[in-house]
Design an enzyme around this catalytic site. Structure first.
Site, PDB file in Angstrom:
ATOM      1  N   ARG A  50       0.550  -1.077   0.086  1.00 39.25           N
ATOM      2  CA  ARG A  50      -0.073   0.091  -0.015  1.00 39.25           C
ATOM      3  C   ARG A  50       0.761   1.227   0.026  1.00 39.25           C
ATOM      4  O   ARG A  50       2.038   1.260   0.511  1.00 39.25           O
ATOM      5  CB  ARG A  50      -0.839  -0.055   1.335  1.00 39.25           C
ATOM      6  CG  ARG A  50      -2.197  -1.023   1.348  1.00 39.25           C
ATOM      7  CD  ARG A  50      -3.014  -0.877   2.552  1.00 39.25           C
ATOM      8  NE  ARG A  50      -2.188  -1.197   3.802  1.00 39.25           N
ATOM      9  CZ  ARG A  50      -1.528  -0.545   4.457  1.00 39.25           C
ATOM     10  NH1 ARG A  50      -1.713   0.928   4.368  1.00 39.25           N
ATOM     11  NH2 ARG A  50      -0.980  -0.833   5.610  1.00 39.25           N
ATOM     12  N   LYS A 191      -8.689  -2.472   0.760  1.00 42.18           N
ATOM     13  CA  LYS A 191      -8.804  -1.614   1.837  1.00 42.18           C
ATOM     14  C   LYS A 191      -9.392  -0.030   1.644  1.00 42.18           C
ATOM     15  O   LYS A 191      -9.924   0.351   2.620  1.00 42.18           O
ATOM     16  CB  LYS A 191      -7.132  -1.342   2.060  1.00 42.18           C
ATOM     17  CG  LYS A 191      -6.360  -2.340   2.552  1.00 42.18           C
ATOM     18  CD  LYS A 191      -6.928  -2.974   3.948  1.00 42.18           C
ATOM     19  CE  LYS A 191      -6.134  -4.112   4.736  1.00 42.18           C
ATOM     20  NZ  LYS A 191      -6.862  -4.783   5.409  1.00 42.18           N
ATOM     21  N   SER A 228      -0.956  -6.584   9.725  1.00 42.41           N
ATOM     22  CA  SER A 228      -0.313  -7.697   8.800  1.00 42.41           C
ATOM     23  C   SER A 228       0.979  -8.259   9.461  1.00 42.41           C
ATOM     24  O   SER A 228       1.787  -7.591   9.636  1.00 42.41           O
ATOM     25  CB  SER A 228      -0.133  -7.072   7.396  1.00 42.41           C
ATOM     26  OG  SER A 228       0.427  -8.066   6.726  1.00 42.41           O
ATOM     27  N   LYS A 232      -2.712 -13.006  12.125  1.00 44.20           N
ATOM     28  CA  LYS A 232      -4.160 -12.706  12.035  1.00 44.20           C
ATOM     29  C   LYS A 232      -4.796 -13.741  11.126  1.00 44.20           C
ATOM     30  O   LYS A 232      -5.568 -14.608  11.360  1.00 44.20           O
ATOM     31  CB  LYS A 232      -4.587 -11.325  11.590  1.00 44.20           C
ATOM     32  CG  LYS A 232      -6.042 -10.892  11.657  1.00 44.20           C
ATOM     33  CD  LYS A 232      -6.178  -9.535  11.600  1.00 44.20           C
ATOM     34  CE  LYS A 232      -6.050  -8.894  10.052  1.00 44.20           C
ATOM     35  NZ  LYS A 232      -4.705  -8.704   9.707  1.00 44.20           N
ATOM     36  N   THR A 233      -4.220 -13.790  10.025  1.00 37.92           N
ATOM     37  CA  THR A 233      -4.742 -14.749   8.930  1.00 37.92           C
ATOM     38  C   THR A 233      -4.402 -16.193   9.552  1.00 37.92           C
ATOM     39  O   THR A 233      -5.167 -17.219   9.124  1.00 37.92           O
ATOM     40  CB  THR A 233      -4.407 -14.516   7.449  1.00 37.92           C
ATOM     41  OG1 THR A 233      -4.815 -13.220   7.321  1.00 37.92           O
ATOM     42  CG2 THR A 233      -4.735 -15.535   6.607  1.00 37.92           C
ATOM     43  N   ASP A 247      -9.856 -10.826   7.747  1.00 38.40           N
ATOM     44  CA  ASP A 247      -9.290  -9.638   7.722  1.00 38.40           C
ATOM     45  C   ASP A 247     -10.290  -8.281   8.242  1.00 38.40           C
ATOM     46  O   ASP A 247      -9.875  -7.452   8.964  1.00 38.40           O
ATOM     47  CB  ASP A 247      -8.868  -9.044   6.583  1.00 38.40           C
ATOM     48  CG  ASP A 247      -7.934  -7.751   6.580  1.00 38.40           C
ATOM     49  OD1 ASP A 247      -7.027  -7.676   7.391  1.00 38.40           O
ATOM     50  OD2 ASP A 247      -7.908  -6.804   5.724  1.00 38.40           O
ATOM     51  N   ARG A 312       1.752 -12.159  -1.666  1.00 34.57           N
ATOM     52  CA  ARG A 312       0.269 -12.117  -1.345  1.00 34.57           C
ATOM     53  C   ARG A 312      -0.419 -13.213  -2.120  1.00 34.57           C
ATOM     54  O   ARG A 312      -0.094 -13.539  -3.266  1.00 34.57           O
ATOM     55  CB  ARG A 312      -0.518 -11.069  -1.250  1.00 34.57           C
ATOM     56  CG  ARG A 312       0.155  -9.914  -0.192  1.00 34.57           C
ATOM     57  CD  ARG A 312      -0.752 -10.144   0.806  1.00 34.57           C
ATOM     58  NE  ARG A 312      -0.189  -8.913   1.907  1.00 34.57           N
ATOM     59  CZ  ARG A 312      -0.960  -8.737   2.881  1.00 34.57           C
ATOM     60  NH1 ARG A 312      -2.053  -9.499   3.210  1.00 34.57           N
ATOM     61  NH2 ARG A 312      -0.686  -7.939   3.841  1.00 34.57           N
TER      62      ARG A 312
END
Length: 521
Positions: A50, A191, A228, A232-233, A247, A312
């Site tokens: 990003r 996002k 990130s 979390k994932t 997410d 990703r």
């Protein structure tokens, strides 16, 4: 294949294509290649994350007094947005082809938004198809829909457009438009819609959350907040639990619901042994970004970070065998704040009071792991990211903290701080990172209720309640003081981190009860 020819500009418009059609076109147009696992692999060019310095919100009568303006939420004049939108729209119409698709965001219909996505790339459309929620009834313009226009080949001009570089990500809440130019990184699209919901939903008493969510076989829901790279994932993709999402979620008076229809997992160092659910989900229909392939076999090399550490994979929830079909659930029993402590002084798990939950939610202490943002570099560094997702929240942080406190009061959900970072020493100073199996054992003890009824002791300085023992974890690591060989070094790093917390928290105007819930001498 649905296709219309627009003779005025001689541009083909592909409408609501299937995943197979999009993959076929992406290969034909040389947008990417198929990997050995049958996922489509693409490159995003120099921008592999990003671009927060290129993100703007149109400042007008709607947003002037409601947005928390600053480095995260940069203002742009309405006339600048309108001019740049027209230029980007014209640039797309001059392409050989454009892709148009209709989706919704939010699995809870009463809070859902429809979005029309217009892109110049088949693989960008595949990305949004995997991450947003498909609805076969959406095949034309809707009342009150949002429009997302993504034209990465078109470059913005700072002098002309009032932006900071040749890329721009701009949200216009009044016109219900999102404009993305100059960057091929697909994460900007998801996002941006997340940011839209984060602005709109608090007015409807819904807490938007940068978190993952899953449900046990006993029907109990758990939330996993974190930046990130903090787990979390990985931790929410539990082979023994049903995934809601990895997410973005909302927490209303009725329960928890996913904003998305897919997952966007980091791939760096991915292994089938440690992360079997994610590994198996990356197959035909999935999309990989910046993953290096073996030149002969096309096997993905997930250890290769030569392009970026922020490799990703985007895949639909249908690729997850154990998932919640409704994409929503009841209220959570457990809320986990995932922090990655580089100082090595926080415990692997601590039970938080309601006031401590507000303190650590506002603080958002963790580490930036990997290059999820342009210009961040490939290293790892400590950060405070308000609400565990500062780049995506446009209202003042207190708005979200108040909603969290309200939900905790209403439901009695227990909050835990889980450290997926270092222990026994600081990062680069002799410490080691908690293993995924250790953290998974902690998560299991939280979600199965073991830690709700455990015996606790208080950690001095941070005044955190830490369990004395638990199943599957060596009791020596539960208290960080005991995990360090050099107690004087521990005390020094402990003091440093306490000071950083106090300094960061000065910007918040909260009650003494919340302020005093943080670390103190």
């Amino acid at each position: 294949m649905q296709c219309e020819t627009m003779t005025s500009k001689n541009t083909k418009t592909y409408l609501n294509l299937s995943a197979n059609e999009l993959i076929e076109l992406a290969l034909t147009r040389k947008e990417g290649v198929l990997a050995a696992n049958k996922a489509l692999n693409v490159s995003t060019g120099p921008r592999t994350g990003r671009s927060p310095k290129d993100r703007f919100i149109v400042k007008d009568t709607l947003t002037e007094k409601t947005v928390d303006w600053g480095q995260v939420n940069q203002p742009l004049a309405p006339e600048k947005f309108a001019a740049l939108w027209s230029k980007a729209e014209e640039a797309l119409q001059q392409k050989e082809a454009q892709f148009v698709s209709y989706f919704k965001v939010s699995a809870e219909d009463k809070y859902a938004l429809t979005v029309k996505v217009m892109t110049e790339l088949a693989w960008h459309t595949l990305f949004t198809q995997n991450l947003f929620i498909s609805d076969p009834t959406l095949n034309k313009d809707q009342v009150n829909q949002w429009t997302l226009l993504c034209v990465p080949s078109f470059k913005s001009d700072p002098a002309r457009d009032g932006v900071n570089s040749d890329a721009a990500i701009i949200l216009n809440f009044t016109d219900k438009k999102i404009l993305i130019v100059g960057t091929y990184y697909a994460g900007e699209m998801k996002k941006s819609m997340f940011s839209v919901l984060n602005f709109l939903l608090p007015d409807r008493e819904v807490l938007p959350m940068h978190c993952a969510a899953n449900v046990g076989k006993d029907g109990k829901t758990a939330l996993f907040f974190g930046l990130s790279g903090t787990g979390k994932t990985t931790l929410s993709a539990d082979p023994d639990r049903f995934l809601i999402g990895d997410d973005e979620h909302g927490w209303s008076k009725e329960g928890v619901f996913n904003f998305e229809g897919g997952c966007y997992a980091k791939c760096i160092d991915l292994s089938k042994e440690r992360e079997p659910v994610i590994w198996d989900a990356i197959r035909h229909g999935a999309l990989m970004e910046n993953v290096v392939l073996n030149s002969t076999t096309h096997e993905p090399d997930y250890t290769d970070a030569s392009l970026t550490q922020n490799t990703r994979a985007a895949y639909p929830l249908s690729h997850i065998p154990l998932r919640v079909p409704a994409n929503k659930s009841g209220h959570p029993n457990a809320v986990l704040f995932l922090t990655c402590d580089l100082f090595g002084v926080l415990p692997p798990v601590a039970r938080l009071t309601k006031e401590q939950a507000a303190y650590y939610f506002l603080s958002g202490y963790t580490a930036l792991v990997g290059s999820t943002e342009v210009g961040q570099g490939s290293g790892i560094k400590q950060t405070f990211s308000t609400c565990f997702g500062a780049p995506f929240f446009s209202r003042p942080a207190q708005v979200y903290a108040d909603l969290l406190m309200k939900r905790l009061d209403e439901t009695g959900a227990q909050v835990f701080l889980v450290n997926t970072g270092w222990t026994g020493g600081a990062h680069g100073q002799g410490g080691s990172r908690f293993s995924i199996p250790t953290t998974r054992a902690i998560v299991t003890a939280i979600v199965n209720g073991e830690l709700h009824n455990a015996e606790y002791e208080e950690l001095a300085g941070f005044h955190l309640a830490i369990p004395k023992s638990m199943t599957g974890v060596d009791s020596k690591v539960l208290n960080p003081r005991k995990a360090w060989k050099d107690i004087h070094a521990y005390e020094d790093y402990n003091k440093q981190l306490m000071q950083k917390f106090a300094e960061n928290f000065k910007k918040f105007n909260v009650t003494d009860k919340i302020r005093n819930a943080g670390p103190r001498e």
